[in-house]
Design a protein around this motif. Structure first.
Motif, PDB file in Angstrom:
ATOM      1  N   ARG A  42      47.023  44.833  37.679  1.00  0.00           N
ATOM      2  CA  ARG A  42      48.202  44.379  38.433  1.00  0.00           C
ATOM      3  C   ARG A  42      49.326  45.417  38.400  1.00  0.00           C
ATOM      4  NH1 ARG A  42      48.659  37.774  37.550  1.00  0.00           N
ATOM      5  NH2 ARG A  42      47.115  37.294  39.168  1.00  0.00           N
ATOM      6  N   SER A 100      49.402  39.543  32.805  1.00  0.00           N
ATOM      7  CA  SER A 100      48.116  40.192  32.542  1.00  0.00           C
ATOM      8  C   SER A 100      47.444  39.627  31.297  1.00  0.00           C
ATOM      9  CB  SER A 100      48.320  41.703  32.351  1.00  0.00           C
ATOM     10  OG  SER A 100      48.919  42.280  33.487  1.00  0.00           O
ATOM     11  N   THR A 157      45.147  40.026  44.647  1.00  0.00           N
ATOM     12  CA  THR A 157      45.696  39.881  43.299  1.00  0.00           C
ATOM     13  C   THR A 157      46.027  38.430  42.974  1.00  0.00           C
ATOM     14  OG1 THR A 157      47.922  40.313  44.169  1.00  0.00           O
ATOM     15  CG2 THR A 157      46.694  42.199  43.296  1.00  0.00           C
TER      16      THR A 157
END
Length: 409
Positions: A34, A22, A378
């Motif tokens: 996430r 991240s 993602t």
């Protein structure tokens, strides 16, 4: 592939490979997107009595966001409302002892996987399964659940190495990702529109080439640096400032590849008709065919222009399938987010089944509250590799594990 709901987790130790890599600032995680994406899988495992060992990576060696996972344990703990123990070890004696001592319902966070040299190098499954990381952790775990779709295009020990050692099971997030990508890629509904922006020009060119040659795309819309390269390939001059920038990034050499794609599919690849630059602190839009394009010699292009947004929005409004990756410009600056916001809003407002991926794309969607997109992926790099027609090592590892452990649930 094996199914998450087909296994008994009560009292079992599960290695949960997630991708919690991240953005970080001053040692703090600035986006928990996430983390939230993996919660359904994690909560399912805990509800069914599993002992969960979370494994993730963060950054790359010597990069600004390369750090321990202590902060990740804190953030995850806050989200699930229970302690997540941070273990300052990966597969050493201390980590294995802590894993053996776990009780059902407990969660433990291993140290950053990329602190292990084996994890940094990408090697085939056959080599990965012989790694110390896999062999040592295999002593103390029963199953492996993987939700790390964003790294599905990598072949690292923690990702593919357990396939024939322990059952390797896709998590709920992984299942949604694979399902959405296959739905878009295999659809025969038309028109199918691909929006390729951002800075991953080489990957985007391979996507464009694959989906056009295989008849899976009807129109390609371009923006960002991808749009710059295709615009140059069409014979337009983007000025000294922008050509110099592309040269420094090693992107000018990709113009030849873009030209080859255009030679075969010219009408199907759309490029911006106007761009935005910064002049005296203000956003100024310049038509590609106007005399004002001389500004490109002195000022870098920071966004697509309003006319381009309008043209793209019309095409997107009539689409049945939309796949988008990467922003249209420097969206982090509000005055140059117009292109990205306009295009992504048009995607959200369309009737199409839509997928948007890429870290910067996701950030733009959340930053500006854009709604209506069917699936937000993602994984930017993994998504591009998938639509480029490449086999993703992690997806292959799932298949290998299913072949090896099938019927042994």
């Amino acid at each position: 592939m094996l199914k998450l709901t087909d296994f008994d987790y009560h009292g079992k130790t599960v290695l949960f490979r997630a991708d919690l890599n991240s953005p970080m600032e001053n040692g703090r995680i600035t986006s928990d997107a996430r983390f939230r994406a993996i919660l359904p899988t994690l909560e399912y495992l805990l509800e069914h009595g599993a002992k969960v060992v979370v494994a993730t990576h963060q950054g790359r060696p010597y990069s600004g966001d390369f750090s321990t996972t202590e902060e990740h344990a804190r953030v995850l703990g806050e989200l699930i409302g229970r302690e997540v123990e941070y273990v300052e070890d990966i597969f050493g004696k201390y980590a294995r002892e802590r894993i053996r001592a776990m009780e059902p319902g407990e969660v433990l966070m291993l140290e950053n996987l990329r602190f292990a040299s084996e994890e940094v190098k990408y090697v085939p499954l056959e080599k990965s399964e012989r790694s110390f990381l896999v062999r040592k952790l295999a002593e103390v775990i029963d199953l492996v659940v993987n939700d790390a779709f964003a790294t599905a295009h990598r072949s690292a020990a923690s990702l593919v190495g357990f396939a024939r050692v322990k059952p390797l099971i896709p998590g709920f997030l992984m299942g949604r990702e694979i399902g959405a990508l296959k739905k878009a890629y295999e659809s025969t509904e038309k028109p199918r529109v691909y929006v390729l922006g951002g800075a991953k020009v080489d990957d985007s060119l391979r996507v464009a080439e694959n989906v056009l040659k295989s008849g899976r795309a009807d129109v390609i819309l371009t923006g960002g640096l991808v749009g710059h390269v295709f615009t140059l390939a069409k014979g337009y001059d983007l000025g000294d400032a922008n050509i110099e920038f592309l040269s420094k990034r090693g992107l000018i050499e990709l113009v030849d590849h873009a030209e080859k794609i255009l030679d075969e599919f010219y009408p199907y690849v759309r490029t911006p008709v106007d761009f935005a630059v910064e002049l005296d602190g203000e956003r100024v839009e310049v038509d590609l065919l106007s005399d004002e394009k001389a500004l490109f010699d002195r000022y870098p292009i920071l966004d697509i222009g309003s006319r381009t947004v309008e043209k793209y929005a019309e095409i997107l409004g009539n689409a049945s399938i939309i796949v988008a990756n990467g922003p249209m410009g420097v969206f982090e600056r509000e005055e140059f987010a117009l292109g990205t916001i306009g295009v992504f809003r048009a995607i959200g407002e369309s009737r199409a089944f839509s997928i948007v991926g890429g870290g910067h794309s996701i950030a733009g969607i959340y930053l500006y509250g854009i709604e209506g997109i069917s699936h937000i992926s993602t994984g930017g790099g993994a998504m591009l590799e998938f639509f480029a027609g490449k086999e993703l090592p992690l997806l292959r590892a799932f298949e290998v594990s299913a072949e090896h452990f099938g019927g042994k649930a």
